[in-house]
Design a protein around this motif. Structure first.
Motif, PDB file in Angstrom:
ATOM      1  N   ALA A  52      36.463-126.902  63.844  1.00 29.91           N
ATOM      2  CA  ALA A  52      35.273-126.097  63.702  1.00 29.91           C
ATOM      3  C   ALA A  52      34.619-126.504  64.789  1.00 29.91           C
ATOM      4  O   ALA A  52      33.753-126.748  65.405  1.00 29.91           O
ATOM      5  CB  ALA A  52      34.519-127.201  62.018  1.00 29.91           C
ATOM      6  N   GLU A 106      33.491-123.961  66.708  1.00 33.32           N
ATOM      7  CA  GLU A 106      31.854-123.983  66.081  1.00 33.32           C
ATOM      8  C   GLU A 106      31.293-122.733  67.276  1.00 33.32           C
ATOM      9  O   GLU A 106      30.340-122.477  66.297  1.00 33.32           O
ATOM     10  CB  GLU A 106      30.903-124.857  66.375  1.00 33.32           C
ATOM     11  N   ILE A 129      32.118-123.035  60.524  1.00 32.97           N
ATOM     12  CA  ILE A 129      30.979-123.478  59.972  1.00 32.97           C
ATOM     13  C   ILE A 129      31.656-125.126  60.470  1.00 32.97           C
ATOM     14  O   ILE A 129      32.761-125.447  59.332  1.00 32.97           O
ATOM     15  CB  ILE A 129      30.137-123.109  58.826  1.00 32.97           C
ATOM     16  N   GLY A 130      31.250-126.478  60.886  1.00 34.95           N
ATOM     17  CA  GLY A 130      31.502-127.428  60.596  1.00 34.95           C
ATOM     18  C   GLY A 130      30.137-128.452  59.644  1.00 34.95           C
ATOM     19  O   GLY A 130      29.562-127.892  60.255  1.00 34.95           O
ATOM     20  N   ARG A 184      32.530-132.691  67.221  1.00 32.58           N
ATOM     21  CA  ARG A 184      31.646-132.291  68.588  1.00 32.58           C
ATOM     22  C   ARG A 184      31.128-132.775  69.198  1.00 32.58           C
ATOM     23  O   ARG A 184      31.318-132.310  70.728  1.00 32.58           O
ATOM     24  CB  ARG A 184      30.569-131.551  67.639  1.00 32.58           C
TER      25      ARG A 184
END
Length: 213
Positions: free
Chosen positions: A84, A88, A93-94, A103
């Protein structure tokens, strides 16, 4: 046939997951598994756990192909969080803290979430480095660990091969005196954070609340 398919393993038991979300639960995702479920046309695919080193991991192109078919893909906790964070920008969707850490570049390697488990029961035989990291940071924040102790524990954990990671093994390799080792083991027993489990729960709750309410 459920219109939600969740790939789940050691992060959370199917029994506990089913109490949160009614879905079709499958073992940790492997290469080509996603392509095989496209024909089933589920509304949502949730990727929580996946294989890493012992088999071919799910590829980025597979996830993108699924989303091209209009299927929502949610990732969290383990392989799902890793993919994710990478995908993204393309619509995956994370959910959860581990996804955020990937991220934001706080962690990068898939080795952070890897662990050894029984392929039949999904019982974990080692501790994920990310869980050790989160637990240590919590201990430092609350005053149990010093900054030097935290850095030492994480450094030793990173140096161990992922199937060998455990609190006893890390402390055995540390320079802490025996009294401190005993104190840490006792503290961990009561305060260890299973971030992978927490994030798995968050992802299932997100799917339920977002798509079924």
């Amino acid at each position: 046939m459920h219109d939600v398919i969740i790939f789940l393993g050691p992060s959370l038991s199917v029994h506990k997951a089913s109490e949160i979300l009614s879905a079709e639960y499958r073992p940790p995702v492997r290469r080509v598994d996603l392509l095989e479920v496209i024909r089933m046309k589920p509304r949502i695919i949730g990727i929580i756990d996946g294989v890493f080193f012992e088999d071919a991991a799910v590829g980025h192109r597979e996830v993108l192909e699924v989303m091209k078919h209009g299927i929502t893909v949610v990732g969290a906790s383990s392989m799902g969080a890793l993919r994710a964070a990478e995908l993204e920008p393309f619509g995956m969707i994370g959910i959860g803290e581990i996804f955020r850490m990937y991220r934001e570049g706080i962690i990068e390697s898939d080795d952070e979430v890897a662990l050894m488990c029984d392929p039949t029961t999904n019982m974990a035989f080692s501790e994920a480095l990310v869980n050790i990291r989160v637990t240590v940071h919590y201990g430092e924040k609350t005053g149990f660990f010093t900054s030097d102790e935290s850095q030492s524990i994480i450094s030793i954990g990173k140096s161990l091969w992922y199937p060998d990671r455990s609190w006893p093994r890390i402390l055995q390799a540390s320079s802490f005196n025996q009294q401190r080792k005993d104190e840490i083991l006792a503290w961990v027993k009561d305060h260890a954070i299973d971030q992978k489990q927490e994030d798995a729960r968050k992802a299932l709750s997100y799917i339920k609340e977002t798509f079924y309410t």
